[in-house]
Structures are given as structure tokens and as C-alpha cells.
Design a protein around this motif. Structure first.
Motif, PDB file in Angstrom:
ATOM      1  N   TYR A   1       0.821  -1.221   0.000  1.00  4.03           N
ATOM      2  CA  TYR A   1       0.000   0.000   0.000  1.00  4.03           C
ATOM      3  C   TYR A   1       0.850   1.265   0.000  1.00  4.03           C
ATOM      4  N   GLN A   2       2.178   1.083   0.100  1.00  2.00           N
ATOM      5  CA  GLN A   2       3.067   2.239   0.164  1.00  2.00           C
ATOM      6  C   GLN A   2       3.594   2.576  -1.237  1.00  2.00           C
ATOM      7  N   LEU A   3       3.540   3.851  -1.583  1.00  4.16           N
ATOM      8  CA  LEU A   3       4.019   4.262  -2.919  1.00  4.16           C
ATOM      9  C   LEU A   3       5.533   4.163  -2.991  1.00  4.16           C
ATOM     10  N   VAL A   4       6.007   3.666  -4.117  1.00  7.03           N
ATOM     11  CA  VAL A   4       7.440   3.647  -4.407  1.00  7.03           C
ATOM     12  C   VAL A   4       7.665   4.637  -5.546  1.00  7.03           C
ATOM     13  N   GLU A   5       8.647   5.509  -5.387  1.00  6.38           N
ATOM     14  CA  GLU A   5       8.950   6.462  -6.457  1.00  6.38           C
ATOM     15  C   GLU A   5       9.589   5.723  -7.628  1.00  6.38           C
ATOM     16  N   ALA A   6       9.180   6.081  -8.836  1.00  2.95           N
ATOM     17  CA  ALA A   6       9.719   5.397 -10.015  1.00  2.95           C
ATOM     18  C   ALA A   6       9.983   6.432 -11.107  1.00  2.95           C
ATOM     19  N   GLU A   7      11.223   6.401 -11.649  1.00  2.22           N
ATOM     20  CA  GLU A   7      11.587   7.378 -12.685  1.00  2.22           C
ATOM     21  C   GLU A   7      11.165   6.866 -14.065  1.00  2.22           C
TER      22      GLU A   7
ATOM     23  N   SER B   1       8.127  -6.196  -7.293  1.00  6.40           N
ATOM     24  CA  SER B   1       7.928  -7.334  -8.198  1.00  6.40           C
ATOM     25  C   SER B   1       6.432  -7.595  -8.360  1.00  6.40           C
ATOM     26  N   PHE B   2       6.104  -8.344  -9.395  1.00  4.58           N
ATOM     27  CA  PHE B   2       4.704  -8.685  -9.646  1.00  4.58           C
ATOM     28  C   PHE B   2       4.662 -10.013 -10.388  1.00  4.58           C
ATOM     29  N   GLN B   3       3.496 -10.648 -10.344  1.00  2.00           N
ATOM     30  CA  GLN B   3       3.279 -11.828 -11.180  1.00  2.00           C
ATOM     31  C   GLN B   3       2.475 -11.392 -12.384  1.00  2.00           C
ATOM     32  N   THR B   4       2.725 -12.036 -13.518  1.00  2.00           N
ATOM     33  CA  THR B   4       2.028 -11.608 -14.721  1.00  2.00           C
ATOM     34  C   THR B   4       0.511 -11.635 -14.518  1.00  2.00           C
TER      35      THR B   4
ATOM     36  N   GLN C   1      -1.060  -9.487 -12.543  1.00  2.00           N
ATOM     37  CA  GLN C   1      -1.383  -8.647 -11.383  1.00  2.00           C
ATOM     38  C   GLN C   1      -1.345  -7.183 -11.828  1.00  2.00           C
ATOM     39  N   PHE C   2      -2.023  -6.318 -11.074  1.00  2.00           N
ATOM     40  CA  PHE C   2      -1.988  -4.905 -11.456  1.00  2.00           C
ATOM     41  C   PHE C   2      -1.368  -4.054 -10.358  1.00  2.00           C
TER      42      PHE C   2
ATOM     43  N   GLY D   1       1.706  -1.623  -5.096  1.00  2.00           N
ATOM     44  CA  GLY D   1       1.118  -2.919  -5.435  1.00  2.00           C
ATOM     45  C   GLY D   1       2.144  -4.010  -5.210  1.00  2.00           C
ATOM     46  N   PRO D   2       1.997  -5.179  -5.777  1.00  2.00           N
ATOM     47  CA  PRO D   2       0.974  -5.554  -6.746  1.00  2.00           C
ATOM     48  C   PRO D   2      -0.319  -6.019  -6.074  1.00  2.00           C
ATOM     49  N   TYR D   3      -1.384  -6.009  -6.863  1.00  2.00           N
ATOM     50  CA  TYR D   3      -2.697  -6.454  -6.391  1.00  2.00           C
ATOM     51  C   TYR D   3      -3.271  -7.505  -7.342  1.00  2.00           C
TER      52      TYR D   3
END
Ligand code: FAD
Length: 209
Positions: free
Chosen positions: A5-11, A34-37, A39-40, A92-94
Motif C-alpha cells: 500500500y506504500q508508494l514507491v517512487e519510479a523514474e 515485483s509482480f506476477q504476470t 497482477q496490477f 502494489g501488486p494487487y
């Protein structure tokens, strides 16, 4: 484990213009994500708003995450005005992701419409990580016109002899288009998929599904 639930900064390290209103944003998160294919993630413009998007990249590539985003409204319009070097927030991921285990040893029919090909690209990359696990991969993709086809530089590269097939159609033809003209359902005839040992994965506008 990271709090989803915590935002990660991404350039934003690259922006690939796919069509007049769709672009792929390549993001480099400043913390490991990371995420699994399938997931959103929620992608945020901090202080302005956020929206859900399914990464279109290979989950194995943990250095960057790609999102293919259509400009349809408030948040996505501002995203489309952003430049390389700007920052977004990602959390995420969710969701559950695609059931890759269930796809093993099966013939897979993958049907995409418009920007719905975005999550399916991530799925294809995941299948291509271990192609021997799947019997057959048959992608059928439809876009409104030839100008609305996304990933045009890579689509044909996904074809693999006897393993992965790609068929594309457009709703409305033009002088540049020599392929099939008609809705994606018109290229679903004669699918050579063993229905007794197959799965279909579909993503597109509700009317298509
Ligand atoms: C799990 C998931 C994954 C997704 N993955 C992707 C993806 O990979 N790529 C992608 O492009 N999209 C994806 N989407 C869709 C994406 O989340 C939306 O396009 C996005 O939320 C739009 O946000 P926005 O603020 O730009 O649009 P909004 O301003 O919220 O507008 C969205 C739509 O609603 C209409 N609208 C807005 N306000 C009103 C109103 N008051 N009355 C009537 N209509 C209105 C707009 O005209 C527009 O068509 C995904 C959605 C989900 C749920």
C-alpha cells in the motif's frame, strides 16, 4: 516484504509512443518491486491522482516495469504529458495474476483487443521464459485501424515456428493495411486449438469479451 500500500517512487526512463493515444512508459522503481504476470499496480501522480494498470513487461525483469497506457481521462492525460526523467509513484501488486500452473501442457488461445494487449504482452513474455512448458500459443489481436496497433515493432517477432502464432486484424482497413479487416471475432474461425486440452485468455473492451 514490502508494504503493497506504500508508494514507491519510479523514474520514467523511456516513453514509447505506440499509437496517437497509447504510450508505453518504462519506469525504474527506486525500490525493488515485483509482480506476477496479470497482477496490477496503482500508478500515481502524487498529489493529483492514481489509476490501476497491469504491467505489460516481463515479471522477470525486476530492474524496470513497463505500463502501456491509453489516454482516456484526467490521470492518463497528465501521464501522457510527462517526460523522460519525471517521476511517478507505483504501489502494489494487487490481484491474483494469470494461473500459469494451469496453462502447463495446454494449447493457449490468447485474444486481445486494443490496449487489452498490454497485460497479454506480459503474459506472453512469461510464457516465452519457458516455452517448452506450453503446447501451443495462438495470439489473435484486433485494433481499430492499423494506426491503433500497439507493439507493432515486436508483434511479428513473437511468432515461433510450430509454437507461437500471431494473427492481427483491424476493424477498418486503409491503404497501408494488407491483412484481415473485421472485428477480432472474425479471426476466431478455424482456431486450431484442442478444446479438450486448452485455455483461452481474453482481454479487451467489454463488448469484445
Ligand atoms: C485491473 C485494471 C488494469 C488496467 N490496466 C490498464 C492498462 O494496462 N492500460 C490502460 O490503458 N488502462 C488500464 N486500465 C484502465 C485504466 O485504469 C483507466 O483507463 C484509468 O483509470 C482512467 O483514469 P483517468 O483518470 O485517466 O480517466 P477518468 O478521468 O477516470 O475517465 C475514464 C473514463 O470515464 C469517463 N468519465 C469520466 N468522468 C465521467 C463522468 N462524470 N461521467 C461519465 N463518464 C465519465 C471518461 O470519459 C473516460 O472514458 C486498467 C483498469 C483496471 C481496473
Amino acid at each position: 516484504m514490502k508494504n503493497p500500500y506504500q508508494l514507491v517512487e519510479a523514474e520514467i526512463i523511456d516513453i514509447e509512443k505506440e499509437t496517437p493515444n497509447i504510450a508505453t512508459f518504462v519506469l525504474r522503481p527506486k525500490e525493488k518491486l515485483s509482480f506476477q504476470t496479470g497482477q496490477f499496480m496503482e500508478v500515481a501522480i502524487p498529489g493529483y491522482g492514481e489509476a490501476p494498470f497491469t504491467p505489460s513487461s516481463n515479471p522477470k525483469d525486476t530492474e524496470k516495469m513497463e505500463f502501456t497506457i491509453m489516454d482516456v481521462g484526467r490521470v492518463t492525460k497528465l501521464m501522457h504529458q510527462m517526460k523522460v526523467g519525471d517521476n511517478l509513484g507505483v504501489r502494489g501488486p494487487y490481484g491474483l495474476g494469470y494461473p500459469l500452473e494451469e496453462f502447463k501442457n495446454k494449447e493457449l488461445l490468447i485474444v486481445g483487443g486494443g490496449v487489452g494487449l498490454a497485460p497479454l504482452r506480459s503474459l506472453l513474455y512469461s510464457l516465452f521464459n519457458e516455452p517448452s512448458l506450453y503446447k501451443k500459443i495462438d495470439l489473435r489481436y484486433g485494433a481499430k485501424t492499423s494506426k491503433d496497433i500497439i507493439y507493432r515493432g515486436e508483434l511479428m517477432g513473437w511468432i515461433k515456428d510450430g509454437k507461437c502464432f500471431v494473427t492481427t486484424t483491424v476493424d477498418t482497413g486503409d491503404e497501408l493495411w494488407t491483412g484481415n479487416v473485421g472485428l477480432v471475432t472474425t479471426i476466431l474461425e478455424n482456431i486450431g486449438i484442442d478444446l479438450g486440452n486448452g485455455s483461452a485468455i481474453v482481454c479487451g473492451p467489454p463488448v469484445m469479451m
